[in-house]
Write a protein that holds these residues in place. Structure first.
Motif, PDB file in Angstrom:
ATOM      1  N   TYR A  32       0.648  -1.244  -0.055  1.00 44.33           N
ATOM      2  CA  TYR A  32       0.047   0.161  -0.037  1.00 44.33           C
ATOM      3  C   TYR A  32       0.853   1.119   0.042  1.00 44.33           C
ATOM      4  O   TYR A  32       0.436   2.226  -0.016  1.00 44.33           O
ATOM      5  N   GLN A  35       0.036   4.306  -2.449  1.00 49.36           N
ATOM      6  CA  GLN A  35      -1.175   5.032  -2.140  1.00 49.36           C
ATOM      7  C   GLN A  35      -1.225   5.489  -0.701  1.00 49.36           C
ATOM      8  O   GLN A  35      -1.919   6.753  -0.471  1.00 49.36           O
ATOM      9  N   THR A  39      -2.276   9.590   0.387  1.00 49.69           N
ATOM     10  CA  THR A  39      -3.434   9.692   1.293  1.00 49.69           C
ATOM     11  C   THR A  39      -3.452  10.907   2.500  1.00 49.69           C
ATOM     12  O   THR A  39      -2.262  10.724   3.141  1.00 49.69           O
ATOM     13  N   PHE A  43      -7.315   9.723   6.945  1.00 46.85           N
ATOM     14  CA  PHE A  43      -7.649   8.557   6.330  1.00 46.85           C
ATOM     15  C   PHE A  43      -6.734   7.312   6.320  1.00 46.85           C
ATOM     16  O   PHE A  43      -7.201   6.121   5.926  1.00 46.85           O
ATOM     17  N   VAL A  47      -7.149   2.871   5.105  1.00 48.09           N
ATOM     18  CA  VAL A  47      -6.531   2.577   3.857  1.00 48.09           C
ATOM     19  C   VAL A  47      -6.000   1.196   3.635  1.00 48.09           C
ATOM     20  O   VAL A  47      -6.561   0.249   2.893  1.00 48.09           O
ATOM     21  N   ASP A 148     -13.865   3.997   2.274  1.00 45.11           N
ATOM     22  CA  ASP A 148     -13.349   3.452   0.855  1.00 45.11           C
ATOM     23  C   ASP A 148     -14.135   4.111  -0.260  1.00 45.11           C
ATOM     24  O   ASP A 148     -13.704   4.260  -1.373  1.00 45.11           O
ATOM     25  N   MET A 153     -11.052   6.096  -0.886  1.00 40.55           N
ATOM     26  CA  MET A 153     -10.035   5.620  -0.307  1.00 40.55           C
ATOM     27  C   MET A 153      -9.869   3.985  -0.742  1.00 40.55           C
ATOM     28  O   MET A 153      -8.894   3.301  -0.053  1.00 40.55           O
ATOM     29  N   TYR A 154     -10.511   3.668  -1.590  1.00 36.75           N
ATOM     30  CA  TYR A 154     -10.572   1.797  -1.808  1.00 36.75           C
ATOM     31  C   TYR A 154      -9.173   1.626  -2.323  1.00 36.75           C
ATOM     32  O   TYR A 154      -8.518   2.351  -3.009  1.00 36.75           O
TER      33      TYR A 154
END
Length: 197
Positions: A32, A35, A39, A43, A47, A148, A153-154
């Motif tokens: 992750y 991402q 972010t 959040f 995530v 998400d 934020m998926y």
């Protein structure tokens, strides 16, 4: 069945499972990484879904090795391990179906996430959570779906971008099913004593 119960409560096996889950959790947070770098701070806890699920289970295993129970961690682990385990299996199979190709990492994710879901269920008779713990874990899980799919934020599967509304719908009902399964497996079936050998 007795052999499985012996294996699940064997200290060496629990220690091995703990090490595997720590490594898997670390790999998941690395996966992750890009991402998370983009972010907003507020959040970030919501995530990295799968590694956070396995992190909950790491705490459960630590408690087991101490011959203890942390019921809220058990509730969070059971619901999220099953949910994100099944979710990742479905998303990777869907990626293969849509694109006609899945890299070797995708097959590894299918196997490891199926194992996530399975380990949560296998240990559920040993959990000592109560309905209050299940309610808190259920709220966490449904709140995560809102983060998400309302705040986008998926987890990113680029080849599935055009299916996000359908994936969000599927994910919500998978959350409901996971909460129901957690209720059944941990509160409606016979509990077993955890005698770590």
């Amino acid at each position: 069945m007795a052999k499985l119960q012996f294996l699940l409560t064997d200290r060496s096996f629990l220690t091995l499972l703990l090490i595997v889950n720590i490594i898997g959790t670390m790999y998941g947070y690395i996966w992750y990484g890009n991402q998370l770098a983009e972010t907003p701070l507020i959040f970030i806890p919501f995530v990295p879904d799968s590694p956070t699920a396995s992190l909950f289970f790491v705490f459960v295993l630590i408690a087991f090795l101490r011959k203890d129970h942390w019921p809220l961690m058990e509730a969070l682990a059971l619901i999220t391990l099953f949910k994100y385990g099944i979710w990742a299996v479905v998303m990777n199979i869907l990626t293969l179906y849509v694109s006609g190709y899945l890299p070797w990492e995708g097959y590894m994710l299918i196997a490891s996430h199926f194992a996530m879901a399975l380990q949560g269920l296998l240990y559920s008779p040993y959990y000592r959570m109560k309905i209050k713990h299940l309610c808190i874990a259920g709220l966490w899980t449904l709140h995560n779906d809102i983060i998400d799919y309302v705040f986008f934020m998926y987890p990113r599967y680029r080849s599935l971008d055009e299916y996000i509304p359908q994936i969000g719908y599927f994910t919500f009902w998978l959350s409901i099913a996971s909460i129901g399964i957690a209720y059944y497996f941990s509160l409606r079936t016979k509990r077993k004593d955890l005698n770590v050998i």
